[in-house]
Design an enzyme around this catalytic site. Structure first.
Site, short mmCIF file in Angstrom:
data_model
loop_
_atom_site.label_atom_id
_atom_site.label_comp_id
_atom_site.label_asym_id
_atom_site.label_seq_id
_atom_site.Cartn_x
_atom_site.Cartn_y
_atom_site.Cartn_z
N HIS A 198 -15.76 26.59 -8.41
CA HIS A 198 -15.53 25.22 -8.85
C HIS A 198 -16.11 24.27 -7.81
O HIS A 198 -16.82 23.33 -8.16
CB HIS A 198 -14.03 24.97 -9.04
CG HIS A 198 -13.70 23.60 -9.50
ND1 HIS A 198 -14.08 23.11 -10.73
CD2 HIS A 198 -13.00 22.60 -8.90
CE1 HIS A 198 -13.65 21.87 -10.87
NE2 HIS A 198 -12.98 21.53 -9.77
N HIS A 235 -20.09 16.49 -9.78
CA HIS A 235 -19.02 17.00 -10.64
C HIS A 235 -19.14 16.36 -12.02
O HIS A 235 -18.89 15.17 -12.18
CB HIS A 235 -17.67 16.67 -10.01
CG HIS A 235 -16.52 17.43 -10.61
ND1 HIS A 235 -16.56 17.99 -11.88
CD2 HIS A 235 -15.29 17.74 -10.11
CE1 HIS A 235 -15.42 18.59 -12.14
NE2 HIS A 235 -14.63 18.46 -11.08
N CYS A 252 -11.23 19.54 -15.91
CA CYS A 252 -12.53 20.03 -15.45
C CYS A 252 -12.86 21.41 -16.00
O CYS A 252 -13.99 21.89 -15.82
CB CYS A 252 -12.55 20.07 -13.93
SG CYS A 252 -12.09 18.50 -13.17
#
Length: 614
Positions: A416, A454, A263
């Protein structure tokens, strides 16, 4: 010599909130906080992007952000699923069926008895002598029905000749084009000031290209009875977004690479670009990522990990009878898993000196990006301690360069914020720890995954684009999908708001944070345009900075033209297929330099890489 400051002179891309350039996507996230004029302009721009015949606030808002997966991806209520069955003899009778010669396998299974049904041998009866496993396509609902999707009606492949291109590469072409055009200076004018190797491109897709035109078609072709194409291997690579940008958008012959860090992939590529410019190796670097993961098999994979918010778990969480797909992603609130999403995000970096020379508009700067692993781990997917290091170093850099007041009073975090129960605890604990160490009392926290989902490798690109919007407009998007902060979040020193927050004292610095599977932690320090301007004026002097400001006026006028065209729906991406190809026979190599046709400046071969000669 002091490091060159990598300044941001362009940014662009597309995600569930819209187009990044001109802050369109950012404005969609703070829509409720906009004035009437800005609301009208945002609705008009989004409506044109979505191909609506006339502006519609309702359609623009409902067709953006996280929402139920739409039919252009796949039918969530009737998703293809291949099931295995065992065919058995019934009441002593063997199962049989007929097939044509073309359908008959060249080597039938040993338990098949094959007999011709006609003299020509065109049709055969197959009798199965014992049990036979067969596979049958069925269509069933999928457990996860939510994703962050590009605005409804926006098809990136419709805007250029995208034949055979996987969706992720279509998005890369569109996103990189938007970023390059947002500079306000034509790419040709920029290149004329550079030698071919003074440019770099760093871009990747974490999940590769897994639709049917990429690795998905390659891996499943034999099993599905489909023919494998000659393009599926090459177009599936995770490095292909960078390759497409070099070959079809920029015509670049400079450095290139694809860094993947789960990520944190975008920040890994940003770090390479920042290092290139700080060291003086390159004057321009285009960095980014493109991710198109809304595919049943990818959703199945993350669901098997227990990482995604299923409809069933969302119902249990809310205690209702109907799933609220719009609120599936809930960073730092009571949540049950993250929401998969697609995005393409690109940033154009220049050395401070070159940006001033060109008169480029500067949106901010990136003095440092820090990457650290977790060390020994019990679970490869679990969070770990490396993020403490990246956050603390990023803050230490800001404190050293700006002073404690900027860090304590005029900074914010782009978290995040993946929307998992584990992330809300571990990431907030890190923020609380470093806030305590640096004397921060109420630290503003932003988590754009609440709006966008995401986007995996592109996620920090979404965070950076939103950060530039916050610098420009002074409003930090609230986490509107939560009703309150979860009890287990370390929130005493954090300002986690469900409403938009006006940063009354302004912002000097932002920290872009990413926590990736496998221990891929990264944090970037990003300076505001005002702070960057102070650095440039101090470094080059007031008269030089004033001259730069005059040059910048022409750039801003050209930028206004591009943004006006883009807002009207005329995106016109850069796509040079089979044009401007370098004639290798005209490349001239001497002991001192290399001359490449089409480039005004030669490549210097007087190289020492910083070493002293013998």
């Amino acid at each position: 010599m002091k490091s060159r400051l990598p300044v941001i002179v362009g940014f662009g891309g597309y995600n569930a909130a819209g187009r990044s350039s001109g802050h369109q996507a950012y404005k969609r996230m703070i829509f409720d906080s906009l004035g009437d004029q800005q609301k009208s302009e945002t609705v008009s721009s989004l409506s044109n992007l979505m191909g609506l015949s006339e502006p519609s606030e309702e359609k623009a808002l409902q067709g953006t952000l996280v929402r139920r997966i739409e039919a252009n991806h796949f039918d969530v209520d009737n998703t293809r699923l291949t099931k295995k069955f065992t065919l058995e003899a019934s009441q002593g009778k063997a199962a049989s069926f007929s097939v044509s010669r073309r359908q008959l396998p060249s080597k039938p299974p040993e338990n098949w008895q094959v007999e011709p049904l006609d003299e020509e041998g065109k049709c055969f009866r197959v009798t199965i002598l014992d049990e036979q496993e067969i596979k049958v396509d069925t269509f069933e609902p999928i457990a996860i029905k939510t994703a962050g999707q590009l605005p409804r009606g926006f098809d990136p492949g419709e805007h250029y000749r995208s034949l055979h291109h996987p969706r992720g590469l279509q998005m890369a072409v569109m996103g990189a084009s938007d970023a390059v055009k947002s500079v306000g200076i034509s790419w040709r004018d920029i290149v004329e000031q550079l030698s071919p190797d003074e440019v770099s491109v760093y871009s990747a897709s974490l999940m590769c290209q897994l639709d049917d035109k990429g690795f998905g078609g390659l891996f499943n072709g034999r099993l599905n009875g489909d023919r494998t194409s000659s393009k599926q291997v090459a177009l599936g690579f995770n490095s292909m977004p960078a390759d497409f940008i070099n070959a079809y958008v920029l015509g670049s012959m400079g450095a290139t690479a694809a860094s993947a860090g789960a990520c944190a992939t975008y920040l890994y590529n940003l770090r390479q670009g920042v290092e290139d410019i700080r060291s003086g190796r390159r004057k321009v670097s285009i960095v980014g990522a493109s991710e198109a993961p809304i595919i049943p098999s990818i959703i199945d994979g993350y669901a098997a990990m227990g990482a995604l918010a299923t409809d069933l778990n969302l119902l249990k969480l809310d205690g209702g009878s109907e799933v609220d797909h719009r609120r599936a992603s809930r960073p730092f609130g009571n949540n049950t898993g993250f929401t998969l999403a697609e995005s393409t995000q690109y940033t154009v970096l220049m050395s401070d000196e070159f940006a001033m020379e060109l008169g480029a508009k500067i949106y901010g700067s990136v003095p440092g990006v820090y990457v650290n692993a977790d060390g020994y781990k019990k679970s490869i997917s679990a969070p770990g301690p490396g993020n403490y290091i990246t956050m603390a170093k990023a803050m230490g850099l800001a404190r050293t360069l700006l002073g404690e007041e900027s860090v304590q009073r005029r900074s914010f975090v782009q978290a995040h914020g993946s929307s998992t129960p584990q992330n809300r605890v571990t990431e907030s604990r890190i923020f609380d720890s470093v806030a305590t160490a640096f004397g921060i009392q109420k630290w503003p926290i932003c988590a754009v995954k609440a709006y966008l989902g995401h986007t995996l490798g592109a996620a920090s690109g979404d965070q950076l684009a939103a950060t530039l919007g916050i610098f420009a407009h002074g409003i930090l998007p609230g986490i509107k999908t939560i009703s309150s902060v979860a009890d287990d979040v370390f929130a005493d020193r954090l300002n986690i708001s469900a409403k938009d927050v006006e940063l009354e004292e302004g912002s000097d610095v932002a920290f872009i944070n990413s926590k990736g599977f496998g221990g891929n932690n990264a944090t970037a320090t990003v300076f505001s345009p005002d702070v960057t301007a102070k650095f440039l004026e101090k470094k080059y002097g007031k008269s030089a900075f004033t001259a730069y400001q005059h040059k910048r006026e022409n750039t801003e006028q050209a930028l206004d033209v591009y943004l006006s065209e883009a807002d009207s729906g005329a995106l016109n991406p850069i796509y040079e297929f089979g044009t401007k190809i370098v004639d290798e026979s005209k490349i001239k190599v001497s002991s001192e330099s290399i001359s490449v046709p089409g480039f005004a400046h030669d490549i210097d071969l007087d190289i020492n890489e910083g070493f002293d000669s013998l």
